[in-house]
Design an enzyme around this catalytic site. Sequence first.
Site, PDB file in Angstrom:
ATOM      1  N   LYS A 263      44.578  32.197  39.536  1.00 12.40           N
ATOM      2  CA  LYS A 263      44.181  32.235  41.024  1.00 12.40           C
ATOM      3  C   LYS A 263      43.812  30.768  41.606  1.00 12.40           C
ATOM      4  O   LYS A 263      45.111  31.354  42.734  1.00 12.40           O
ATOM      5  CB  LYS A 263      43.197  33.246  41.383  1.00 12.40           C
ATOM      6  CG  LYS A 263      43.581  35.231  41.097  1.00 12.40           C
ATOM      7  CD  LYS A 263      42.515  35.526  41.339  1.00 12.40           C
ATOM      8  CE  LYS A 263      42.442  36.984  41.070  1.00 12.40           C
ATOM      9  NZ  LYS A 263      40.828  37.997  41.590  1.00 12.40           N
TER      10      LYS A 263
ATOM     11  N   ALA B 130      38.293  32.843  40.347  1.00  8.58           N
ATOM     12  CA  ALA B 130      36.979  34.167  39.367  1.00  8.58           C
ATOM     13  C   ALA B 130      37.963  35.285  39.623  1.00  8.58           C
ATOM     14  O   ALA B 130      38.502  35.812  40.315  1.00  8.58           O
ATOM     15  CB  ALA B 130      35.597  33.702  40.482  1.00  8.58           C
ATOM     16  N   ASP B 131      37.535  36.336  38.321  1.00  8.38           N
ATOM     17  CA  ASP B 131      37.592  37.814  38.550  1.00  8.38           C
ATOM     18  C   ASP B 131      36.694  38.260  37.152  1.00  8.38           C
ATOM     19  O   ASP B 131      36.178  37.372  36.607  1.00  8.38           O
ATOM     20  CB  ASP B 131      38.997  37.335  37.690  1.00  8.38           C
ATOM     21  CG  ASP B 131      40.214  38.706  37.869  1.00  8.38           C
ATOM     22  OD1 ASP B 131      39.439  39.850  38.311  1.00  8.38           O
ATOM     23  OD2 ASP B 131      41.195  39.071  39.542  1.00  8.38           O
ATOM     24  N   THR B 132      36.561  39.373  37.133  1.00  9.47           N
ATOM     25  CA  THR B 132      36.510  40.141  36.172  1.00  9.47           C
ATOM     26  C   THR B 132      36.281  41.320  36.368  1.00  9.47           C
ATOM     27  O   THR B 132      37.459  41.901  37.769  1.00  9.47           O
ATOM     28  CB  THR B 132      34.499  40.707  37.032  1.00  9.47           C
ATOM     29  OG1 THR B 132      34.639  41.426  38.298  1.00  9.47           O
ATOM     30  CG2 THR B 132      33.786  39.588  37.309  1.00  9.47           C
TER      31      THR B 132
END
Length: 78
Positions: free
Chosen positions: A57, A73-75
């Site tokens: 990203k 960011a990612d979760t």
Amino acid sequence: MLATNNPVLILASSSPRRQELLREAAIPFHVHPANVNEDQRPDEPPQDYARRLAREKAQAVQPLYPRSYVLGADTIVV
């Protein structure tokens, strides 16, 4: 795209929660969601998957804002 000579923070995600966290921390930012394939790869561990998406990203959006800081960011839920 922003027309500025001053570095700004670009959030490469449309996540309302990430936006909320940045607002709560009083960090000014702009949102530019990245258009990346978010499919998990076969046998990809969850931690690697989240890290890869965050990196992809940021890398997808950064060329549009060469003088800014880009946060990817990612979760995931396991």
